[in-house]
Every structure is written in C-alpha cells, then in structure tokens.
Design an enzyme around this catalytic site. Structure first.
Site, mmCIF file in Angstrom:
data_model
loop_
_atom_site.group_PDB
_atom_site.id
_atom_site.type_symbol
_atom_site.label_atom_id
_atom_site.label_comp_id
_atom_site.label_asym_id
_atom_site.label_seq_id
_atom_site.Cartn_x
_atom_site.Cartn_y
_atom_site.Cartn_z
ATOM 1 C CE LYS A 65 59.747 32.895 16.616
ATOM 2 N NZ LYS A 65 60.317 31.555 16.834
ATOM 3 C CG ASP A 101 60.335 29.045 19.867
ATOM 4 O OD1 ASP A 101 59.294 28.648 19.321
ATOM 5 O OD2 ASP A 101 60.956 30.060 19.508
#
Ligand code: ATR
Length: 278
Positions: A65, A101
């Site tokens: 990420k 997220d």
C-alpha cells in the site's frame, strides 16, 4: 467490459473477486477481476507489467500500500494524508491512487447507525496500525468526536495522533486506562489483529465496564462474530461487523473505477453466509 484486479502478496484467499463479481452483477456491467500475486523481489517488473495491461483499475493490499506510491502519476488527498493507497484508477492523467479504507469504514457505520454522529460522541479506537490510521483520519475529517486511542505500544498511538493532525480532539491512553473508562464511550472501534482466526478465543480488552447501547465495531471479519463482539453483545451493545466495512470499501473502489453506485446493503447477508462457509 471492465477489467479490474488486486496486487498484493499473498492474494490467493482474497474475497475481492467474489465481492466485485456481485457488484458487477448488481449494476449489470460485464467484467473480470484478476489476482496479481507479486513477490517483493519482482515488484518493480510486475507493476510495470500490470500497468501495460488493459486494466481499468486495481486494488492494492498488504504489503504494497505504501510501496506503490512512487509508481503512480498522482494520489488523492486521503491517500496523501495516510501515505497509503488501496485503489488505483487508470485516468486520462495516468494512474491515480486513492485510499478508501477510512471512508469505507465510516460510511458502513453511518449506514447502520444513521444517528450516531448527530451529536458529539466519545470514541475509543483500539490499535494504531495501518487500519487504525485510515479510520482515525476519517473520523477527524468527518465527524465531531473526542477520541481516545489505546494501543499496546502507546508511543505508536501518540505518533499516529500527531501525524494525522488529531491533537485537538484525541489523546493516547493505555489499554488498561481504556478498560477502566469504557463506560464513558459511545463508540468503540477494534482495529487490531487480536481475535482474528485462528486466534478466535483472544480479545484485546474486556468490555465489562461498557454501558448498554454503546456501538461496538470490530474490523476483524474472520470470524464474523469475534470474541470481542460476543462480549459486547452480552453487555447490550449495538454491533458493527468487519465484513460491513470490507464490503463498503469495495463499493467505493467500484465507484471510483466505474462511476456507478452499487449498494452494499443487499449483499451483506450473502457475504456473511460466504464468510461462515455456508
Ligand atoms: P494493520 O495494518 O492491519 O493495522 P499493523 O500495522 O501490524 O496491522 O497493526 C496491528 C495492530 O494490532 C497494532 O495496533 C498492534 O499493536 P502494537 O502497535 O503495540 O504492535 C496490535 N496488536 C497486534 N497484536 C497484538 C497483541 N497480541 N496484543 C495487543 N495488540 C496487538
């Protein structure tokens, strides 16, 4: 015809292909979702290969990420703030990175409890890892809240608060302090890996002090009903499950790629059955 994918390591057990197939079905579009398992030593070469394919976009998961960022042509504000990207879209300006997220979490929570943020609330956030950061940043951006962040390593909680600019509305506490003060929280969010299968019988913190009606959320989705949530339910809490967040994050990625707006809600029960292996 859309083509999406997931880059990570390992990705073999990912639920994303299943979720995105459901979203394609719901919105009536055709497409496929491919898995790209990339070993760390091949990252450079493999990402170049992926970018050469006819992909509309791809998700990025552990452990890439952060690593993906220099390979992109731009990132949005939330990815920039978090220093992490979980969704990439091919645009006329090149490959753009996003982070869904935190917003995915917050919106799945609001969908379940629409009144929760109508007044200022006291929140306990357990954990200070990557998942906690996204949720913490989204809370700071979008809700009027006072947050205690409790983590085994308190210095990580302090660093997260300072880096995410939450000093005005947040403080770091020990897990023991949080346990003592648990009766004062309206919302408790569990973001650590404690309680995740195969360690189903563990729990980050006892909940005997919480008040009835507290909203208790656990982002762990294997098992669906964690020990933490079981104890919360026994204490009269209102529950929010990890798979609700997972589904909402996928919905956001799908929206970013297609500009279509599928709904997470109709898929929840089916998803729960899938997770339970029924
Ligand atoms: P993620 O990116 O999935 O959030 P992470 O960055 O490894 O993963 O963070 C894991 C979180 O779980 C951290 O808050 C970690 O606490 P520390 O910062 O003290 O390491 C927490 N955690 C993991 N195992 C734990 C355990 N056995 N007891 C308490 N906390 C634990």
């Amino acid at each position: 015809m859309y083509t999406f994918g997931l880059a990570g390591f390992p990705v073999g057990h990912s639920l994303s292909p299943w979720i995105h197939e459901q979203l394609m079905e719901q919105t009536g579009v055709e497409g496929e979702y491919q898995l790209f398992e990339i070993t760390p030593e091949d990252f450079d070469e493999q990402i170049d290969q992926i970018k050469k394919q006819q992909l509309d976009g791809f998700n990025v998961t552990v452990p890439y990420k952060e690593k993906i960022i220099p390979y992109l042509d731009g990132i949005d504000a939330s990815a920039e703030q978090l220093g992490a990207v979980n969704t990439v879209k091919r645009t006329s300006a090149g490959w753009i990175g996003y982070n869904t997220d935190g917003t995915g979490f917050l919106h799945s929570l609001q969908a379940r409890f629409p009144d929760l943020f109508h007044q200022k609330i006291n929140v306990l956030l357990l954990g200070s890892g990557g998942a906690a950061r996204g949720i913490f940043a989204a809370l700071m951006d979008q809700a009027e809240v006072k947050v205690d962040v409790a983590n085994r390593t308190v210095s990580r909680a302090e660093a997260m608060i300072a880096e995410t600019g939450g000093d005005h509305a947040a403080r770091a506490v020990t897990i023991e302090e949080a346990e003592q003060a648990a009766g004062g929280y309206d919302l408790i969010i569990q973001t650590t890996t404690v309680g995740m299968s195969p360690n189903d019988d563990t729990s980050i913190m006892p909940l005997q002090n919480i008040k009835e009606g507290t909203v208790v959320s656990d982002i762990v989705y294997r098992p669906v009903m964690t020990n933490f949530l079981k104890e919360a339910e026994q204490k009269g809490a209102r529950l929010h499950f990890g798979h609700e967040m997972l589904l909402q994050q996928a919905v956001y990625a799908f929206q970013i790629w297609t500009d279509l707006h599928p709904e997470a809600h109709p898929l929840l029960e089916k998803f729960e059955r899938k997770l339970k292996g029924e």
